[in-house]
Design a protein around this motif. Structure first.
Motif, PDB file in Angstrom:
ATOM      1  N   CYS A  25       0.775  -1.297  -0.025  1.00 20.52           N
ATOM      2  CA  CYS A  25      -0.122   0.086  -0.048  1.00 20.52           C
ATOM      3  C   CYS A  25       0.800   1.328   0.037  1.00 20.52           C
ATOM      4  O   CYS A  25       0.685   2.292  -0.739  1.00 20.52           O
ATOM      5  CB  CYS A  25      -0.740  -0.058   1.163  1.00 20.52           C
ATOM      6  SG  CYS A  25      -2.024  -1.325   1.230  1.00 20.52           S
ATOM      7  N   HIS A  26       1.838   1.348   0.849  1.00 20.52           N
ATOM      8  CA  HIS A  26       2.622   2.400   1.072  1.00 20.52           C
ATOM      9  C   HIS A  26       3.555   2.646  -0.357  1.00 20.52           C
ATOM     10  O   HIS A  26       3.572   3.690  -0.726  1.00 20.52           O
ATOM     11  CB  HIS A  26       3.824   2.285   2.085  1.00 20.52           C
ATOM     12  CG  HIS A  26       3.075   2.746   3.564  1.00 20.52           C
ATOM     13  ND1 HIS A  26       2.775   3.716   3.875  1.00 20.52           N
ATOM     14  CD2 HIS A  26       2.673   1.891   4.607  1.00 20.52           C
ATOM     15  CE1 HIS A  26       2.015   3.807   5.241  1.00 20.52           C
ATOM     16  NE2 HIS A  26       2.307   2.297   5.495  1.00 20.52           N
ATOM     17  N   ALA A  27       4.032   1.595  -1.105  1.00 15.19           N
ATOM     18  CA  ALA A  27       4.923   1.584  -2.187  1.00 15.19           C
ATOM     19  C   ALA A  27       3.893   2.053  -3.423  1.00 15.19           C
ATOM     20  O   ALA A  27       4.359   2.856  -4.207  1.00 15.19           O
ATOM     21  CB  ALA A  27       5.584   0.293  -2.513  1.00 15.19           C
ATOM     22  N   LEU A  28       2.823   1.550  -3.514  1.00 11.61           N
ATOM     23  CA  LEU A  28       1.916   2.019  -4.487  1.00 11.61           C
ATOM     24  C   LEU A  28       1.327   3.464  -4.506  1.00 11.61           C
ATOM     25  O   LEU A  28       1.410   4.266  -5.493  1.00 11.61           O
ATOM     26  CB  LEU A  28       0.712   1.312  -4.594  1.00 11.61           C
ATOM     27  CG  LEU A  28       0.837  -0.256  -4.939  1.00 11.61           C
ATOM     28  CD1 LEU A  28      -0.254  -1.053  -4.581  1.00 11.61           C
ATOM     29  CD2 LEU A  28       0.827  -0.426  -6.585  1.00 11.61           C
ATOM     30  N   ARG A  29       1.192   3.789  -3.230  1.00 13.83           N
ATOM     31  CA  ARG A  29       0.905   5.419  -3.023  1.00 13.83           C
ATOM     32  C   ARG A  29       1.998   6.370  -3.270  1.00 13.83           C
ATOM     33  O   ARG A  29       1.631   7.413  -4.151  1.00 13.83           O
ATOM     34  CB  ARG A  29       0.300   5.812  -1.604  1.00 13.83           C
ATOM     35  CG  ARG A  29      -0.167   7.156  -1.334  1.00 13.83           C
ATOM     36  CD  ARG A  29      -0.667   7.019  -0.018  1.00 13.83           C
ATOM     37  NE  ARG A  29      -0.145   6.730   1.172  1.00 13.83           N
ATOM     38  CZ  ARG A  29      -0.402   6.759   2.427  1.00 13.83           C
ATOM     39  NH1 ARG A  29      -1.670   6.926   2.799  1.00 13.83           N
ATOM     40  NH2 ARG A  29       0.515   6.415   3.425  1.00 13.83           N
ATOM     41  N   ALA A  30       3.218   5.856  -2.938  1.00 15.83           N
ATOM     42  CA  ALA A  30       4.440   6.564  -3.198  1.00 15.83           C
ATOM     43  C   ALA A  30       4.629   6.797  -4.666  1.00 15.83           C
ATOM     44  O   ALA A  30       5.226   7.661  -5.029  1.00 15.83           O
ATOM     45  CB  ALA A  30       5.718   5.925  -2.411  1.00 15.83           C
ATOM     46  N   GLY A  31       4.295   5.791  -5.499  1.00 10.70           N
ATOM     47  CA  GLY A  31       4.454   5.605  -6.915  1.00 10.70           C
ATOM     48  C   GLY A  31       3.454   6.739  -7.686  1.00 10.70           C
ATOM     49  O   GLY A  31       3.525   6.443  -8.879  1.00 10.70           O
TER      50      GLY A  31
END
Length: 466
Positions: A25-31
């Motif tokens: 979730c964090h990685a997708l949002r950061a991207g």
């Protein structure tokens, strides 16, 4: 963290909000992606909401706008039946992938030449992963280690030239990584496991093989060939044009890497050369660790590590916590923490590595108990039985192995230490290798192993192993 840019501007569903799910979730949002997070547990949903993510019961939302479903590896994909989220995704034509697939896509987009090592196998993959990461650090590489071994892959630093990612993969994770393409792929072995999640042993073996089948065109597939499934996989890979390094700890090979008299040997067209020596390295004791060391050494050589650096790295490897971990010594008594031996097959590795064993075993029993370990009973001086399995284990040991019902780990450690010291044996081993899960008395094997270590180190006169 590795920002996942391949879904920028799109909406992605994430189901399963444990460590890897929340990291996704964090990685997708950061991207730049929008995330809709789901889980069957209220506590995990609350944790995601606290981190600022939109949560929903994914059964009650439209799937038409989802670009993908990122599924946690613990959620059933195929057997015994696909999870409801998987069925909904397939009905909507939405791809189902995992966090390591997200990593692979980011690597191809931003650093396709960055070294990426992926390791799988029924047994030994955690030790091999930790050993490869250690060897690469000793060789001076910026090394990131994660995946099934503990740290979610998207929580690591992003791929870049000169940085190597060393990733342990379970069959569940391989199943969710359709474009898996490591620089070096390692298949250690295949034996019966996780049939409930793959249906048959053949299906399970086929999933494992996919990791090495996906190796990049200029990469290296390293395959242990001491079981029929892996041996056949190596042959298929070679026919398909992959560069294959076969590894054996049972037999010399005309081409490949094998172990002979505690020496790792490389053969090329029958010509033989020594790679490294593993004799006397306590953290690599036993045939199973010889295979781990041989595969890790073949990997390091494939990535350009010199043999002198390789030998230095092998000798300085501290071992994996809770797996054949030497936690203390008192005189001629060595205390070994193999709490990760949570089934009979895993405990067999430890029992085969020592003689004169004072064995602490038991916990929450697994199917089959310890009947498969009878060949090792002559090595056991006495057994100290704990937990729910104690009565069943006592019946199996019968008159062949002296034993006592210790019930708890603290009683077992005290009794085993006393008896080992009084035995007068030149090399007495107090071994915790329970052949059981920990859940009857401990939350996980790590807590059980840490308790054993603390109990041992609190004994009068025990010194750390250096």
């Amino acid at each position: 963290m590795i920002p996942v840019t391949s879904f920028a501007g799109k909406t992605v569903a994430v189901f399963g909000l444990g460590g890897s799910g929340l990291a996704s979730c964090h990685a997708l949002r950061a991207g730049g992606a929008e995330v809709v997070a789901g889980d069957d547990g209220a506590d995990r949903l609350a944790e995601a909401e606290k981190a600022g993510f939109r949560t929903a019961d994914l059964r009650d939302v439209s799937w038409t706008n989802f670009a993908a479903l990122v599924l946690a590896p613990g959620v059933p994909l195929t057997h015994p039946a696909p999870h409801w989220s998987v069925r909904m995704a397939r009905e909507a034509g939405v791809e189902v992938i995992g966090d390591i697939e997200l990593f692979c896509r980011e690597r191809r987009r931003h650093a396709p030449d960055a070294p990426f090592v992926a390791i799988t196998g029924t047994n030994g993959k955690s030790t091999t992963t930790a050993l490869i990461a250690h060897l690469m650090r000793v060789a001076g590489y910026d090394t990131q280690m994660g995946g099934n071994i503990g740290t979610a892959i998207l929580s690591l630093e992003p791929p870049r030239r000169g940085r190597v990612h060393v990733v342990e993969m379970s069959s569940y994770q391989i199943d969710l990584t359709p474009s898996l393409d490591p620089t070096v792929g390692i298949l250690l072995n295949v034996s019966e496991d996780h049939i409930d999640r793959h249906g048959t042993l053949d299906n399970y073996a086929a999933v494992k093989e996919r990791l090495v089948a996906g190796v990049q065109s200029q990469g290296t597939a390293i395959v242990g060939v001491d079981d029929i499934f892996s041996r056949n996989a190596a042959d298929r890979l070679a026919r398909n044009g992959k560069r294959v390094v076969r590894v054996s700890v049972k037999n010399p090979l005309p081409d490949g890497v094998y172990v002979e008299h505690e020496t790792i040997v490389r053969a090329d067209g029958g010509a033989r050369s020594e790679i490294a020596r593993i004799g006397g390295i306590g953290s690599l004791r036993g045939r199973h660790n010889a295979q781990n060391a041989a595969c890790a050494s073949a990997c390091a050589v494939a990535l350009g590590v010199g043999l002198d650096v390789l030998q230095k790295g092998l000798r300085s490897f501290p071992g994996l916590a809770h797996r054949m971990e030497q936690v203390g010594r008192k005189g001629n008594v060595l205390f070994v923490n193999d709490s990760k031996g949570t089934n009979a097959d895993a405990s067999a590795h430890a029992l085969s590595s020592f003689a004169d064993i004072f064995w602490i075993a038991g916990g929450k029993p697994k199917q089959g108990g310890i009947t498969s370990l009878t060949d090792f009973f002559p090595r056991i001086r006495k057994a100290y039985l704990i937990g729910e399995a104690a009565k069943e284990f006592a019946e199996t040991l019968g008159d062949r192995v002296p034993h006592e019902m210790s019930e708890t780990l603290d009683v077992a450690v005290a009794s085993a230490a006393r008896d080992a010291e009084a035995s007068g044996l030149a090399d007495a081993i107090v071994l915790l290798s329970p052949a059981c899960a920990s859940y009857d008395q401990f939350r996980n094997f790590e807590i059980r192993g840490a308790k054993f270590r603390d109990l041992v180190q609190a004994l009068p006169g025990v010194k750390p192993v250096v």
